[in-house]
Design a protein around this motif. Structure first.
Motif, PDB file in Angstrom:
ATOM      1  N   ALA A  86       0.852  -1.198   0.000  1.00  0.00           N
ATOM      2  CA  ALA A  86       0.000   0.000   0.000  1.00  0.00           C
ATOM      3  C   ALA A  86       0.881   1.240   0.000  1.00  0.00           C
ATOM      4  CB  ALA A  86      -0.936   0.004   1.209  1.00  0.00           C
ATOM      5  N   GLN A  90      -1.483   5.026   3.653  1.00  0.00           N
ATOM      6  CA  GLN A  90      -2.353   3.900   3.989  1.00  0.00           C
ATOM      7  C   GLN A  90      -1.657   2.962   4.970  1.00  0.00           C
ATOM      8  OE1 GLN A  90      -2.857   2.775  -0.159  1.00  0.00           O
ATOM      9  NE2 GLN A  90      -5.073   3.143   0.008  1.00  0.00           N
ATOM     10  N   LEU A  91      -0.358   2.780   4.805  1.00  0.00           N
ATOM     11  CA  LEU A  91       0.397   1.926   5.721  1.00  0.00           C
ATOM     12  C   LEU A  91       0.419   2.529   7.120  1.00  0.00           C
ATOM     13  CD1 LEU A  91       3.425   0.969   3.424  1.00  0.00           C
ATOM     14  CD2 LEU A  91       1.491  -0.485   4.050  1.00  0.00           C
ATOM     15  N   GLN A  93      -1.859   4.461   8.354  1.00  0.00           N
ATOM     16  CA  GLN A  93      -3.213   4.315   8.889  1.00  0.00           C
ATOM     17  C   GLN A  93      -3.434   2.901   9.422  1.00  0.00           C
ATOM     18  OE1 GLN A  93      -5.501   6.903   9.163  1.00  0.00           O
ATOM     19  NE2 GLN A  93      -6.491   5.373  10.478  1.00  0.00           N
ATOM     20  N   PHE A  94      -2.892   1.922   8.711  1.00  0.00           N
ATOM     21  CA  PHE A  94      -2.997   0.531   9.169  1.00  0.00           C
ATOM     22  C   PHE A  94      -2.368   0.377  10.553  1.00  0.00           C
ATOM     23  CE2 PHE A  94      -0.510  -3.490   9.414  1.00  0.00           C
ATOM     24  CZ  PHE A  94      -1.564  -4.377   9.590  1.00  0.00           C
ATOM     25  N   ASP A  97      -4.489   2.067  13.219  1.00  0.00           N
ATOM     26  CA  ASP A  97      -5.711   1.326  13.516  1.00  0.00           C
ATOM     27  C   ASP A  97      -5.431   0.050  14.303  1.00  0.00           C
ATOM     28  OD1 ASP A  97      -7.098   3.223  12.099  1.00  0.00           O
ATOM     29  OD2 ASP A  97      -7.261   2.024  10.260  1.00  0.00           O
ATOM     30  N   LEU A 231      -9.353  -5.521   5.635  1.00  0.00           N
ATOM     31  CA  LEU A 231      -8.118  -4.880   5.208  1.00  0.00           C
ATOM     32  C   LEU A 231      -8.242  -4.221   3.839  1.00  0.00           C
ATOM     33  CD1 LEU A 231      -5.559  -7.651   6.298  1.00  0.00           C
ATOM     34  CD2 LEU A 231      -6.341  -5.655   7.613  1.00  0.00           C
ATOM     35  N   LYS A 233      -9.760  -1.652   2.982  1.00  0.00           N
ATOM     36  CA  LYS A 233      -9.736  -0.182   3.024  1.00  0.00           C
ATOM     37  C   LYS A 233      -8.325   0.387   2.897  1.00  0.00           C
ATOM     38  CE  LYS A 233      -9.899  -0.262   8.100  1.00  0.00           C
ATOM     39  NZ  LYS A 233     -10.662   0.181   9.294  1.00  0.00           N
ATOM     40  N   TYR A 234      -7.315  -0.472   3.017  1.00  0.00           N
ATOM     41  CA  TYR A 234      -5.948   0.010   2.885  1.00  0.00           C
ATOM     42  C   TYR A 234      -5.408  -0.139   1.462  1.00  0.00           C
ATOM     43  CZ  TYR A 234      -6.449  -0.411   7.919  1.00  0.00           C
ATOM     44  OH  TYR A 234      -6.915  -0.300   9.205  1.00  0.00           O
ATOM     45  N   PHE A 238      -3.251  -4.673  -0.714  1.00  0.00           N
ATOM     46  CA  PHE A 238      -2.715  -4.722   0.645  1.00  0.00           C
ATOM     47  C   PHE A 238      -2.938  -6.100   1.271  1.00  0.00           C
ATOM     48  CE2 PHE A 238      -3.124  -4.271   5.257  1.00  0.00           C
ATOM     49  CZ  PHE A 238      -1.935  -3.624   5.560  1.00  0.00           C
TER      50      PHE A 238
END
Length: 827
Positions: A86, A90-91, A93-94, A97, A231, A233-234, A238
Motif C-alpha cells: 500500500a 495507507q500503511l 493508517q494501518f 488502527d 483490510l 480499506k488500505y 494490501f
C-alpha cells in the motif's frame, strides 16, 4: 584359533539360544509382543525439540543465563506483523488502527509501532556532554557578537569576514552512535519502507519462543485477529504477513518435522524395495523387517523414558537404525538360506547361522555401539543423546534378531516354507569374484593411487561456521525477517545483560562502550542501550545552560542565517526549550522494551551487534566481546541470548571433534581386538574404514563440501557402521576350506546389501528441505559410496596381494630335497 576361547563359547551360546527360540517360537514371540507394546507405550509422547538451548548441558552458563532471561524478560524476539502493498499514508493508517487493538490481545505485553524519534529529537541536547554544550554556547556567542556588530551602523570592519558558523555537525557526529540516536532512527517515525511498500509492528509476547506450544498459541491468536479485519480499506493489493522469532521457530520446526517424517517414510519404502530386489521373496522381506520394527519400538521406548524428546540429530535416527538393523537381517537370513540349500535342517541352519554370522553381527553391533558411545562423552547434548540412543539401538537390534528371527524361521519351516535358492555363481558379485584374482595387482595399484591423491587433498577441508547454511532460508517468514532489520536500522534481536540495579546498568553500559572503543573498527558491538543510560546525567546543570543558549538563539534573526542552516537554527531553538525528564517520561513503547515481565524485578541492557548473529565466526567474536563483565563488587555478568548458545556449540564441536574422533577409532579397535582375539585381524578389519574416512575427507575438498556442527557426526557414524564389512569378510575367509570366489560372491552380496541399507536411512535425508539435515545425508552417502568401493574392490585386492606374496615367500623359503620334493626350511 582354539574354540575354547571365550568368543568361541559365546558363539556356541548364541547358537544355542537361537535354536531354543526356534524350537519354542510362541514363547519368543509372546516376549516380543510384550516388549514391543511397552516400547510403543513409553514412546507415545515423544516430540521433536529443535531449540538450540536444548543442545547444550543445563550446567553451561550460557544456558543458565538464557533461562534467567526467559524467566525475567519473557525471552527474546518479537511477533512481527508486516503490512505490505500500500501507499505510505495507507500503511501509517494501518498501524494507527491495528497497534492499539493488537496490544489488547491476551498474549501480547505491548506493541512497538513507532520510533521514539520525536521524543529524542526534542531532548537530544540533554545527551550532549557539558563541555560540548559549552562549546555550542561559545559558537552562539560568537555569532551573536557578529550579529551585533553588523547591526551597529558606526562599526566599520576593515576586512570582510564570513559570519561565524552555526554548524554543529562535528559535535553531533560524536553522538550519532548513541542508543538514543540509533533507536530514534531517521526519516519516518513509523517502521516504514516506502520503496518496499511495507510497514511493520513489533509485538512483544508474554511468553518465550522456546516453548513451541506457546509460540503456536500466540501466532494463532494474532493470525486469527488479523483474519477477522477488513483490510480492503488500505488498498486493493494490501495484505499482511507475520514473521519474527516466534513465527520462524514454528515454520522451521514444521520443516524439520516434515523432513523427518518424509525421510522415515522414504527410508522404509527404499528398504522394502531393496529387500524385495535382494531376496525376491515377500516372506523374506517380512522375516527381515519384523525384528527391525520391534527393535525400533524397544529403542524409542527407552528414549521416551530417558529423554522424553528427540533433538535435531536424534530425530532421524529411526531411519538410520532401521537401515543398520536390516543389514543384520540380510547377513543372517542369507546365511540361513545358504545352509538350508546345502541340506541342513532349519534348526541346524539357525544354530550354525547365529553361531558364526550372528556372532559377527554381534561384533559389528558392539563395535558400532562403542563408536556411538564415544559421542556420548561429548557435552554437546545433540551428540551425547545421539551416541547413547544409537548405541542402545545397535545392541537392541541384534537382540531382537536373536529373539525373533529364529522363532519366525521355526514357524515358517513348520509350515513348509523353503527359501528361494540364490545362485551365488551368477550376478555382479560372482563376476567380480572371478575378476579380482586375475587382476588384483592392477586393482590394488589403481585404488592405492586414487587414495593417495584424495588423502593429499584432505588438508583443504574447512569447517563452516555460518549457521544460516543449516537453516531453511527459503521459508517466507525467514526471507521477510531479513528485510525487517533493514527497516529498523539495527538487529531486531539483541543479546541481553540482566541487571539488578540502576548503578549496575550504568556500569555494564560503561564497560561495553569501553570495549567497543578498545576494539575500534574491529568491534562487533553496534550500540548498547539501557533505561538508565537513556536518562542522561547532570540534567539540571544542562538545563540551566540550555536556557541560556535558548535565550541567545531567540535573539538571532533567522532571515540573516544561511538557508542551509536556517532549519537547524529553528530546531535548536526548540531543542533548547526542552525540560529535564525521568524514566517515566520516556515513551511507553520504548520503556517497556527494557522492563522485565510482570512480577519480575531488575533491568536489562540491550547489546546490538553489527555482525550477523547467524555467522558463526562473527558470533564467536561478538560473544567474546560481551562476556565476563567484571562488576565493582567482584561478580561477573555476561550477555544472554541464543547467539551465545550458538557460539558455545561451535566452540564445543571444534574442541571436542578431534577428541571424539580419536576415541571412536580407539574404542572400535580395542573392541575388535578383544572380540576377534587377534591384533592382526583387528588391524586388517579396521583398514577399509580408516582408508574410507581419509578418502572421504579428500573427496570433500575436491567437491567443495564442508563440515558443520551437524554433519561432523557422520565421521564416527561411518567408523561404527562400515567396520563390520571387513569383519564379515575376514571371518568367512578364515573358515577352514574357504574358497575366495565362493565366499566373496556370497559375503560380498550381503556386504553390498548391508552398506546400501545402512546408507538408505541417510539417503532419505538428501531430499530434506532443511539444509542441516541435507548436509548430513550428502556427507554420509558419499562416505558409504567411498567405503563400498574400498571394501568390495580395494580391500579384497589387497588381501589377495598379501596372500600371494606370503605364499610366494613361504615357497621360496622351503628348500627342495634331492628327489625334487620340498622339505621344511631349517630354522
Amino acid at each position: 584359533m582354539s574354540e575354547t576361547r571365550w568368543s568361541g563359547r559365546f558363539e556356541a551360546a548364541m547358537g544355542s539360544l537361537a535354536a531354543r527360540s526356534h524350537r519354542r517360537p510362541w514363547v519368543a514371540l509372546f516376549v516380543m509382543l510384550v516388549l514391543t507394546g511397552l516400547g510403543a507405550f513409553f514412546a507415545r509422547d515423544l516430540r521433536l525439540n529443535a531449540d538450540l538451548a536444548n543442545l547444550l548441558p543445563k550446567s553451561f552458563p550460557s544456558v543458565q543465563d538464557l533461562e534467567k532471561l526467559r524467566t525475567r524478560f519473557g525471552g527474546q524476539g518479537n511477533v512481527v506483523v508486516a503490512g505490505i502493498g500500500a501507499e505510505p499514508e495507507q500503511l501509517k493508517q494501518f498501524v494507527d488502527d491495528m497497534a492499539p487493538k493488537l496490544a489488547t490481545l491476551s498474549e501480547i505485553r505491548f506493541v512497538n509501532a513507532q520510533r521514539p524519534s520525536q521524543f529524542f529529537d526534542e531532548r537530544g541536547l540533554y545527551y550532549v556532554d557539558l563541555p560540548d554544550l559549552k562549546t555550542i554556547e561559545q559558537r552562539i556567542d560568537a555569532r551573536f557578537a557578529w550579529e551585533k556588530e553588523q547591526a551597529n551602523p558606526l562599526f566599520v570592519r576593515l576586512e570582510e569576514e564570513p559570519a561565524p558558523s552555526l554548524d554543529f555537525s562535528d559535535i553531533q557526529k560524536k553522538y550519532t552512535g548513541g542508543a538514543n540516536m540509533r533507536l530514534a532512527g531517521q526519516g519516518s517515525t513509523y517502521y516504514l519502507d516506502p520503496q518496499e511498500r511495507m510497514v511493520v509492528m513489533l509485538l512483544k509476547a508474554k511468553g518465550s519462543s522456546a516453548d513451541l506450544g506457546y509460540s503456536k498459541k500466540v501466532i494463532t491468536q494474532v493470525e486469527d485477529y488479523l483474519a477477522k479485519q477488513d483490510l480492503s480499506k488500505y488498498g486493493p493489493g494490501f495484505h499482511t504477513a507475520i514473521t519474527g522469532t516466534f513465527k520462524k521457530k514454528i515454520d522451521q520446526q514444521a520443516v524439520i518435522t516434515g523432513d523427518l517424517a518424509r525421510a522415515s517414510s522414504l527410508a522404509l519404502v527404499l528398504l522394502l524395495a531393496y529387500l524385495i530386489f535382494h531376496f525376491r521373496s515377500g516372506l523374506s522381506v517380512g522375516l527381515t523387517m519384523v525384528p527391525v520394527v520391534a527393535g525400533l519400538s524397544w529403542t524409542y521406548g527407552f528414549v521416551g523414558i530417558a529423554y522424553g524428546q528427540v533433538n535435531l540429530l536424534t530425530g532421524f535416527l529411526a531411519a538410520v537404525l532401521g537401515g543398520l538393523g536390516v543389514e543384520h537381517g540380510i547377513h543372517l537370513l542369507g546365511r540361513w538360506g545358504t545352509l538350508r540349500s546345502e541340506g541342513m535342517t532349519s534348526e541346524e541352519a539357525v544354530r550354525e547361522t547365529f553361531k558364526h554370522t550372528g556372532f559377527s553381527a554381534l561384533i559389528s553391533a558392539l563395535v558400532a555401539a562403542l563408536t556411538f558411545l564415544s559421542l556420548s562423552w561429548s557435552e554437546f547434548r545433540a551428540f551425547h543423546e545421539f551416541g547413547v540412543i544409537a548405541a542402545v539401538g545397535m545392541m537392541v537390534s541384534v537382540a531382537s534378531y536373536l529373539l525373533i528371527l529364529p522363532a519366525l524361521l521355526g514357524l515358517v519351516s513348520r509350515w513348509g516354507w523353503v527359501p528361494r535358492e540364490h545362485q551365488s555363481q551368477s550376478g555382479p558379485m560372482a563376476m567380480l569374484a572371478r575378476f579380482l584374482p586375475r587382476r588384483y595387482r592392477a586393482v590394488a595399484l589403481v585404488i592405492g593411487v586414487a587414495l593417495v591423491g584424495l588423502i593429499s587433498q584432505a588438508y583443504r577441508v574447512s569447517f563452516n561456521y555460518d549457521s544460516t547454511k543449516l537453516d531453511d532460508v527459503s521459508l517466507p517468514s525467514v526471507r521477510l525477517d531479513r528485510r525487517i532489520d533493514h527497516i529498523l536500522g539495527y538487529s531486531a534481536t539483541p543479546v541481553v545483560v540482566l541487571t539488578d540495579s540502576e548503578g549496575m546498568e550504568r556500569e555494564v553500559v560503561k564497560q561495553l562502550q569501553a570495549r567497543k572503543e578498545k576494539f575500534g573498527k574491529d568491534s562487533t558491538i553496534d550500540f548498547v542501550g539501557a533505561l538508565e543510560d537513556l536518562v542522561p546525567r547532570q540534567q539540571e546543570e544542562k538545563h540551566a545552560l540550555l536556557q541560556s543558549i535558548h535565550k541567545k538563539l531567540q535573539r538571532i534573526d533567522p532571515e540573516r542565517v544561511d538557508k542551509a542552516q536556517r532549519d537547524d537554527l529553528l530546531r535548536a531553538v526548540k531543542m533548547t526549550a526542552a525540560k529535564p525528564f525521568v524514566r517515566e517520561d520516556l515513551p511507553e513503547s520504548l520503556r517497556r522494551q527494557f522492563e522485565p515481565a510482570a512480577g519480575q524485578k531488575g533491568g536489562v541492557v540491550l547489546v546490538y551487534a553489527n555482525v550477523s548473529l547467524s555467522d558463526g565466526v562473527g558470533t564467536r567474536r561478538f560473544t567474546k566481546e560481551v562476556r565476563n563483565l567484571q562488576m565493582p563488587d567482584g561478580s561477573q555478568v555476561s550477555a544472554a541470548g541464543e547467539a551465545l548458545i550458538l557460539a558455545d556449540i561451535l566452540d564445543m564441536v571444534a574442541s571436542e571433534g578431534p577428541r571424539i574422533l580419536v576415541a571412536a577409532v580407539v574404542s572400535v579397535f580395542l573392541a575388535m581386538w578383544l572380540t576377534l582375539g587377534s591384533l592382526r585381524n583387528a588391524v586388517i578389519c579396521m583398514l577399509p574404514t580408516l582408508l574410507s574416512i581419509a578418502g572421504l575427507v579428500g573427496l570433500m575438498s575436491l567437491m567443495g563440501l564442508q563440515f558443520n556442527y551437524l554433519n561432523i557426526v557422520v565421521i564416527p557414524v561411518l567408523i561404527g557402521t562400515t567396520v563390520d564389512a571387513g569383519v564379515h569378510l575376514i571371518e568367512r575367509l578364515g573358515e577352514p576350506g574357504a574358497d575366495f570366489a565362493t565366499v566373496y560372491a556370497e559375503t560380498g552380496r550381503a556386504i553390498t546389501g548391508g552398506l546400501l541399507t545402512s546408507a538408505i536411512g541417510f539417503l532419505a535425508l538428501v531430499f530434506a528441505k532443511h539444509p542441516g539435515l541435507n548436509s548430513i545425508g550428502d556427507l554420509a552417502n558419499l562416505g558409504f559410496a567411498v567405503n563400498m568401493v574400498i571394501v568390495l574392490v580395494g580391500f579384497p585386492a589387497l588381501l589377495l596381494l598379501v596372500d600371494r606374496w606370503r605364499n610366494k615367500h613361504s615357497a621360496a623359503s622351503t628348500p627342495a630335497s634331492d628327489d625334487g620334493t620340498e622339505r621344511p626350511a631349517e630354522s
